[in-house]
Design a protein around this motif. Structure first.
Motif, PDB file in Angstrom:
ATOM      1  N   ALA A  43       0.827  -1.214   0.000  1.00 60.55           N
ATOM      2  CA  ALA A  43       0.000   0.000   0.000  1.00 60.55           C
ATOM      3  C   ALA A  43       0.861   1.263   0.000  1.00 60.55           C
ATOM      4  O   ALA A  43       0.594   2.194  -0.762  1.00 60.55           O
ATOM      5  CB  ALA A  43      -0.947  -0.004   1.196  1.00 60.55           C
ATOM      6  N   ASP A  44       1.930   1.289   0.805  1.00 63.51           N
ATOM      7  CA  ASP A  44       2.752   2.494   0.852  1.00 63.51           C
ATOM      8  C   ASP A  44       3.467   2.741  -0.476  1.00 63.51           C
ATOM      9  O   ASP A  44       3.560   3.880  -0.936  1.00 63.51           O
ATOM     10  CB  ASP A  44       3.741   2.463   2.022  1.00 63.51           C
ATOM     11  CG  ASP A  44       4.754   1.341   1.941  1.00 63.51           C
ATOM     12  OD1 ASP A  44       4.393   0.232   1.502  1.00 63.51           O
ATOM     13  OD2 ASP A  44       5.919   1.585   2.319  1.00 63.51           O
ATOM     14  N   LYS A  45       3.922   1.675  -1.142  1.00 64.94           N
ATOM     15  CA  LYS A  45       4.577   1.824  -2.451  1.00 64.94           C
ATOM     16  C   LYS A  45       3.565   2.237  -3.517  1.00 64.94           C
ATOM     17  O   LYS A  45       3.874   3.020  -4.416  1.00 64.94           O
ATOM     18  CB  LYS A  45       5.260   0.520  -2.876  1.00 64.94           C
ATOM     19  CG  LYS A  45       6.365   0.071  -1.956  1.00 64.94           C
ATOM     20  CD  LYS A  45       7.605   0.906  -2.101  1.00 64.94           C
ATOM     21  CE  LYS A  45       8.742   0.296  -1.305  1.00 64.94           C
ATOM     22  NZ  LYS A  45       9.796   1.230  -0.998  1.00 64.94           N
ATOM     23  N   LEU A  46       2.353   1.730  -3.407  1.00 67.47           N
ATOM     24  CA  LEU A  46       1.298   2.081  -4.359  1.00 67.47           C
ATOM     25  C   LEU A  46       0.981   3.572  -4.283  1.00 67.47           C
ATOM     26  O   LEU A  46       0.899   4.255  -5.313  1.00 67.47           O
ATOM     27  CB  LEU A  46       0.047   1.245  -4.044  1.00 67.47           C
ATOM     28  CG  LEU A  46      -1.016   1.125  -5.106  1.00 67.47           C
ATOM     29  CD1 LEU A  46      -0.477   0.517  -6.379  1.00 67.47           C
ATOM     30  CD2 LEU A  46      -2.169   0.283  -4.582  1.00 67.47           C
ATOM     31  N   PHE A  47       0.859   4.093  -3.082  1.00 72.00           N
ATOM     32  CA  PHE A  47       0.580   5.515  -2.908  1.00 72.00           C
ATOM     33  C   PHE A  47       1.763   6.378  -3.338  1.00 72.00           C
ATOM     34  O   PHE A  47       1.583   7.435  -3.942  1.00 72.00           O
ATOM     35  CB  PHE A  47       0.176   5.823  -1.461  1.00 72.00           C
ATOM     36  CG  PHE A  47      -1.268   5.531  -1.196  1.00 72.00           C
ATOM     37  CD1 PHE A  47      -2.243   6.482  -1.442  1.00 72.00           C
ATOM     38  CD2 PHE A  47      -1.662   4.284  -0.711  1.00 72.00           C
ATOM     39  CE1 PHE A  47      -3.586   6.203  -1.216  1.00 72.00           C
ATOM     40  CE2 PHE A  47      -2.996   4.003  -0.481  1.00 72.00           C
ATOM     41  CZ  PHE A  47      -3.961   4.961  -0.735  1.00 72.00           C
ATOM     42  N   LYS A  48       2.975   5.904  -3.057  1.00 73.05           N
ATOM     43  CA  LYS A  48       4.174   6.639  -3.471  1.00 73.05           C
ATOM     44  C   LYS A  48       4.257   6.690  -5.000  1.00 73.05           C
ATOM     45  O   LYS A  48       4.547   7.734  -5.589  1.00 73.05           O
ATOM     46  CB  LYS A  48       5.422   5.976  -2.879  1.00 73.05           C
ATOM     47  CG  LYS A  48       6.676   6.785  -3.038  1.00 73.05           C
ATOM     48  CD  LYS A  48       7.808   6.185  -2.232  1.00 73.05           C
ATOM     49  CE  LYS A  48       9.017   7.096  -2.244  1.00 73.05           C
ATOM     50  NZ  LYS A  48      10.107   6.550  -1.446  1.00 73.05           N
ATOM     51  N   LEU A  49       3.979   5.571  -5.646  1.00 74.96           N
ATOM     52  CA  LEU A  49       3.982   5.494  -7.103  1.00 74.96           C
ATOM     53  C   LEU A  49       2.954   6.457  -7.703  1.00 74.96           C
ATOM     54  O   LEU A  49       3.251   7.197  -8.643  1.00 74.96           O
ATOM     55  CB  LEU A  49       3.701   4.057  -7.543  1.00 74.96           C
ATOM     56  CG  LEU A  49       3.697   3.744  -9.026  1.00 74.96           C
ATOM     57  CD1 LEU A  49       5.034   4.100  -9.667  1.00 74.96           C
ATOM     58  CD2 LEU A  49       3.388   2.269  -9.247  1.00 74.96           C
ATOM     59  N   ALA A  50       1.767   6.471  -7.137  1.00 74.58           N
ATOM     60  CA  ALA A  50       0.715   7.380  -7.621  1.00 74.58           C
ATOM     61  C   ALA A  50       1.137   8.834  -7.438  1.00 74.58           C
ATOM     62  O   ALA A  50       0.904   9.666  -8.324  1.00 74.58           O
ATOM     63  CB  ALA A  50      -0.593   7.101  -6.889  1.00 74.58           C
ATOM     64  N   ARG A  51       1.772   9.140  -6.317  1.00 70.31           N
ATOM     65  CA  ARG A  51       2.215  10.521  -6.070  1.00 70.31           C
ATOM     66  C   ARG A  51       3.287  10.933  -7.089  1.00 70.31           C
ATOM     67  O   ARG A  51       3.221  12.019  -7.660  1.00 70.31           O
ATOM     68  CB  ARG A  51       2.738  10.651  -4.640  1.00 70.31           C
ATOM     69  CG  ARG A  51       3.019  12.090  -4.238  1.00 70.31           C
ATOM     70  CD  ARG A  51       3.383  12.259  -2.768  1.00 70.31           C
ATOM     71  NE  ARG A  51       4.633  11.595  -2.418  1.00 70.31           N
ATOM     72  CZ  ARG A  51       4.746  10.508  -1.649  1.00 70.31           C
ATOM     73  NH1 ARG A  51       3.665   9.963  -1.109  1.00 70.31           N
ATOM     74  NH2 ARG A  51       5.905   9.977  -1.385  1.00 70.31           N
ATOM     75  N   ILE A  52       4.239  10.055  -7.345  1.00 71.35           N
ATOM     76  CA  ILE A  52       5.307  10.346  -8.305  1.00 71.35           C
ATOM     77  C   ILE A  52       4.741  10.533  -9.712  1.00 71.35           C
ATOM     78  O   ILE A  52       5.177  11.416 -10.455  1.00 71.35           O
ATOM     79  CB  ILE A  52       6.370   9.220  -8.284  1.00 71.35           C
ATOM     80  CG1 ILE A  52       7.124   9.246  -6.952  1.00 71.35           C
ATOM     81  CG2 ILE A  52       7.338   9.344  -9.453  1.00 71.35           C
ATOM     82  CD1 ILE A  52       7.902   7.973  -6.660  1.00 71.35           C
ATOM     83  N   LEU A  53       3.757   9.713 -10.067  1.00 75.43           N
ATOM     84  CA  LEU A  53       3.157   9.789 -11.399  1.00 75.43           C
ATOM     85  C   LEU A  53       2.026  10.814 -11.487  1.00 75.43           C
ATOM     86  O   LEU A  53       1.422  10.986 -12.545  1.00 75.43           O
ATOM     87  CB  LEU A  53       2.648   8.409 -11.825  1.00 75.43           C
ATOM     88  CG  LEU A  53       3.736   7.364 -12.045  1.00 75.43           C
ATOM     89  CD1 LEU A  53       3.115   5.998 -12.309  1.00 75.43           C
ATOM     90  CD2 LEU A  53       4.657   7.768 -13.186  1.00 75.43           C
ATOM     91  N   ASN A  54       1.746  11.470 -10.356  1.00 76.08           N
ATOM     92  CA  ASN A  54       0.694  12.484 -10.300  1.00 76.08           C
ATOM     93  C   ASN A  54      -0.643  11.942 -10.813  1.00 76.08           C
ATOM     94  O   ASN A  54      -1.277  12.504 -11.705  1.00 76.08           O
ATOM     95  CB  ASN A  54       1.115  13.736 -11.080  1.00 76.08           C
ATOM     96  CG  ASN A  54       0.221  14.916 -10.769  1.00 76.08           C
ATOM     97  OD1 ASN A  54      -0.312  15.036  -9.674  1.00 76.08           O
ATOM     98  ND2 ASN A  54       0.041  15.793 -11.734  1.00 76.08           N
ATOM     99  N   CYS A  55      -1.028  10.799 -10.245  1.00 81.86           N
ATOM    100  CA  CYS A  55      -2.307  10.191 -10.604  1.00 81.86           C
ATOM    101  C   CYS A  55      -2.925   9.604  -9.340  1.00 81.86           C
ATOM    102  O   CYS A  55      -2.329   9.663  -8.270  1.00 81.86           O
ATOM    103  CB  CYS A  55      -2.114   9.113 -11.665  1.00 81.86           C
ATOM    104  SG  CYS A  55      -1.196   7.656 -11.120  1.00 81.86           S
ATOM    105  N   LYS A  56      -4.122   9.062  -9.468  1.00 76.99           N
ATOM    106  CA  LYS A  56      -4.780   8.413  -8.340  1.00 76.99           C
ATOM    107  C   LYS A  56      -4.370   6.945  -8.284  1.00 76.99           C
ATOM    108  O   LYS A  56      -4.044   6.346  -9.318  1.00 76.99           O
ATOM    109  CB  LYS A  56      -6.304   8.496  -8.493  1.00 76.99           C
ATOM    110  CG  LYS A  56      -6.842   9.916  -8.382  1.00 76.99           C
ATOM    111  CD  LYS A  56      -8.341   9.916  -8.439  1.00 76.99           C
ATOM    112  CE  LYS A  56      -8.755   9.971  -9.902  1.00 76.99           C
ATOM    113  NZ  LYS A  56     -10.177   9.994 -10.126  1.00 76.99           N
ATOM    114  N   VAL A  57      -4.382   6.380  -7.102  1.00 75.50           N
ATOM    115  CA  VAL A  57      -4.070   4.956  -6.943  1.00 75.50           C
ATOM    116  C   VAL A  57      -4.988   4.127  -7.841  1.00 75.50           C
ATOM    117  O   VAL A  57      -4.539   3.172  -8.479  1.00 75.50           O
ATOM    118  CB  VAL A  57      -4.203   4.532  -5.457  1.00 75.50           C
ATOM    119  CG1 VAL A  57      -4.104   3.025  -5.310  1.00 75.50           C
ATOM    120  CG2 VAL A  57      -3.140   5.226  -4.618  1.00 75.50           C
TER     121      VAL A  57
END
Length: 68
Positions: A43-57
């Motif tokens: 979950a933490d990596k998923l949210f970090k990935l979404a933040r980096i890609l500027n998108c929603k999970v």
């Protein structure tokens, strides 16, 4: 059926997968496993990935109804 949109979003944003993997804190191989759906990010990596890609999970993976 689930579909992974990570690779598509990375390309749309103009990033290299190697760069995204480094920013998330995983190896490029691990990112490839997520894209191939051989395993999934925590979950933490998923949210970090979404933040980096500027998108929603929710944008990273989609659930599609199977039509019989």
């Amino acid at each position: 059926m689930m579909r992974c949109n990570i690779e598509k979003i990375i390309k749309e944003k103009g990033f290299l997968k190697k760069y995204i993997a480094k920013e998330v804190g995983v190896t490029p191989s691990q990112l490839s496993y997520w894209i191939a759906m051989k395993n999934f990010p925590s979950a933490d990596k998923l949210f970090k990935l979404a933040r980096i890609l500027n998108c929603k999970v929710d944008d990273l993976y989609e659930y599609e109804e199977e039509i019989n």
